[in-house]
Design a protein around this motif. Structure first.
Motif, PDB file in Angstrom:
ATOM      1  N   SER A   1     -14.787  -2.255   6.595  1.00 54.74           N
ATOM      2  CA  SER A   1     -13.737  -2.047   5.598  1.00 54.74           C
ATOM      3  C   SER A   1     -13.057  -3.355   5.222  1.00 54.74           C
ATOM      4  CB  SER A   1     -12.684  -1.076   6.145  1.00 54.74           C
ATOM      5  OG  SER A   1     -11.573  -1.011   5.288  1.00 54.74           O
TER       6      SER A   1
ATOM      7  N   VAL B   1       0.835  -1.195   0.000  1.00 55.59           N
ATOM      8  CA  VAL B   1       0.000   0.000   0.000  1.00 55.59           C
ATOM      9  C   VAL B   1       0.875   1.253   0.000  1.00 55.59           C
ATOM     10  CG1 VAL B   1      -1.822   1.248   1.196  1.00 55.59           C
ATOM     11  CG2 VAL B   1      -1.760  -1.248   1.281  1.00 55.59           C
TER      12      VAL B   1
ATOM     13  N   ALA C   1      -3.538   0.080   4.896  1.00 54.15           N
ATOM     14  CA  ALA C   1      -4.398   1.073   4.257  1.00 54.15           C
ATOM     15  C   ALA C   1      -5.287   1.754   5.299  1.00 54.15           C
ATOM     16  CB  ALA C   1      -5.256   0.410   3.178  1.00 54.15           C
ATOM     17  N   VAL C   2      -5.816   0.968   6.238  1.00 53.85           N
ATOM     18  CA  VAL C   2      -6.651   1.524   7.309  1.00 53.85           C
ATOM     19  C   VAL C   2      -5.819   2.459   8.181  1.00 53.85           C
ATOM     20  CG1 VAL C   2      -8.049   0.984   9.335  1.00 53.85           C
ATOM     21  CG2 VAL C   2      -8.151  -0.503   7.332  1.00 53.85           C
TER      22      VAL C   2
ATOM     23  N   SER D   1     -10.249  -3.258   3.325  1.00 51.35           N
ATOM     24  CA  SER D   1      -8.872  -2.891   3.009  1.00 51.35           C
ATOM     25  C   SER D   1      -7.902  -3.519   4.013  1.00 51.35           C
ATOM     26  CB  SER D   1      -8.712  -1.367   3.028  1.00 51.35           C
ATOM     27  OG  SER D   1      -9.519  -0.768   2.046  1.00 51.35           O
TER      28      SER D   1
ATOM     29  N   LYS E   1     -14.254   5.646   4.630  1.00 49.33           N
ATOM     30  CA  LYS E   1     -14.671   4.286   4.287  1.00 49.33           C
ATOM     31  C   LYS E   1     -13.602   3.262   4.689  1.00 49.33           C
ATOM     32  CE  LYS E   1     -17.595   5.693   0.400  1.00 49.33           C
ATOM     33  NZ  LYS E   1     -17.829   5.584  -1.065  1.00 49.33           N
ATOM     34  N   TYR E   2     -12.330   3.706   4.683  1.00 52.67           N
ATOM     35  CA  TYR E   2     -11.231   2.812   5.039  1.00 52.67           C
ATOM     36  C   TYR E   2     -11.275   2.418   6.514  1.00 52.67           C
ATOM     37  CZ  TYR E   2      -8.571   3.184   0.661  1.00 52.67           C
ATOM     38  OH  TYR E   2      -8.163   3.093  -0.648  1.00 52.67           O
TER      39      TYR E   2
ATOM     40  N   ALA F   1      -5.040   5.720   6.312  1.00 53.66           N
ATOM     41  CA  ALA F   1      -6.234   6.553   6.214  1.00 53.66           C
ATOM     42  C   ALA F   1      -6.500   7.253   7.547  1.00 53.66           C
ATOM     43  CB  ALA F   1      -7.431   5.695   5.815  1.00 53.66           C
TER      44      ALA F   1
ATOM     45  N   ILE G   1      -2.982   7.039  -1.125  1.00 56.86           N
ATOM     46  CA  ILE G   1      -4.138   7.173  -0.239  1.00 56.86           C
ATOM     47  C   ILE G   1      -4.333   8.629   0.180  1.00 56.86           C
ATOM     48  CG2 ILE G   1      -5.070   6.514   2.027  1.00 56.86           C
ATOM     49  CD1 ILE G   1      -3.820   3.821   1.701  1.00 56.86           C
TER      50      ILE G   1
ATOM     51  N   GLU H   1     -13.807   9.483   1.265  1.00 57.58           N
ATOM     52  CA  GLU H   1     -13.246   8.204   0.806  1.00 57.58           C
ATOM     53  C   GLU H   1     -12.383   7.567   1.903  1.00 57.58           C
ATOM     54  OE1 GLU H   1     -12.748   8.734  -3.995  1.00 57.58           O
ATOM     55  OE2 GLU H   1     -11.460   9.945  -2.702  1.00 57.58           O
ATOM     56  N   LEU H   2     -11.645   8.405   2.623  1.00 50.71           N
ATOM     57  CA  LEU H   2     -10.801   7.899   3.707  1.00 50.71           C
ATOM     58  C   LEU H   2     -11.648   7.331   4.842  1.00 50.71           C
ATOM     59  CD1 LEU H   2      -8.104  10.726   3.895  1.00 50.71           C
ATOM     60  CD2 LEU H   2      -7.805   8.424   2.977  1.00 50.71           C
TER      61      LEU H   2
ATOM     62  N   ASP I   1      -4.765  -2.773  -2.766  1.00 50.18           N
ATOM     63  CA  ASP I   1      -4.819  -3.019  -1.335  1.00 50.18           C
ATOM     64  C   ASP I   1      -5.942  -3.974  -0.924  1.00 50.18           C
ATOM     65  OD1 ASP I   1      -6.866  -1.306  -2.005  1.00 50.18           O
ATOM     66  OD2 ASP I   1      -6.811  -0.239  -0.086  1.00 50.18           O
TER      67      ASP I   1
END
Length: 202
Positions: A23, A2, A29-30, A25, A17-18, A33, A7, A14-15, A176
């Motif tokens: 999620s 990632v 990625a989490v 991801s 949602k991570y 974010a 990101i 959008e972030l 990711d």
């Protein structure tokens, strides 16, 4: 792997949602974010922080990645989304034809709600199968000595077509996203059955 810089270009919505409990991801990625939202001034309650940290910890624990190459993102995590593997798509494409492998890839893209990827895969599969049939027909009519080994020619052409499907997936599939392998029983049986029917018809 990632990329945090990628990101960081996402919007706050959008972030968000991570870091949701649902999620899909990967943990990195989490984490990225979450860090980016903090840098942008987003405030979290104590319960939200605990929830996000627990989510990251759980994902790290469950991220038993089986493959980082051919089937990148394949994991043993039972909570991951179910998708058909690249290996299965490749095998069906080579053995039964690009149409069969392409159908599975279309289903994968639809499952992750990537309609553009599904459309491009479907278009590519139909066009490639048509071109392959024209080539096979041309060789059979004009090169009888080669037509005796037409099975091998068809095998090679299907392999080339399968490579095209793999390229589309590599370009349009989220880097990711982790997924678990969906059962191959139904696609294999369906491919065999359809191939037998087509064989007797044509």
């Amino acid at each position: 792997m990632v990329n945090k810089n990628v990101i960081s270009k996402l919007s706050d919505r959008e972030l968000e949602k991570y870091i949701e409990p649902t999620s899909r991801s990967v943990s990195d990625a989490v984490k990225y974010a979450y860090e980016i939202l903090l840098e942008r001034g987003r405030t979290f309650t104590l319960s939200e922080i605990e929830q996000i940290e627990a989510l990251i910890a759980k994902k790290k624990e469950n991220e038993q990645v089986v493959d980082e190459g051919w089937d990148k993102g394949l994991t043993a995590d039972v909570n991951a989304i179910e998708l058909y593997t690249n290996t299965l798509i490749w095998m069906l494409s080579v053995i039964f034809g690009v149409f069969f492998g392409g159908a599975l890839q279309v289903l994968n893209f639809i499952k992750i709600k990537n309609i553009k990827g599904a459309g491009i895969t479907a278009f590519y599969s139909i066009i490639y199968v048509a071109i392959q049939l024209v080539i096979i027909n041309y060789i059979s009519r004009n090169y009888p000595e080669v037509s005796q080994n037409i099975f091998y020619v068809n095998f090679i052409l299907s392999g080339i077509g399968a490579t095209g499907l793999f390229f589309i997936r590599q370009q349009m599939f989220p880097n990711d996203l982790q997924y678990r392998a969906k059962s191959s029983i139904v696609p294999v049986i369906a491919s065999i059955a359809i191939s037998i029917v087509l064989f007797y018809l044509f």
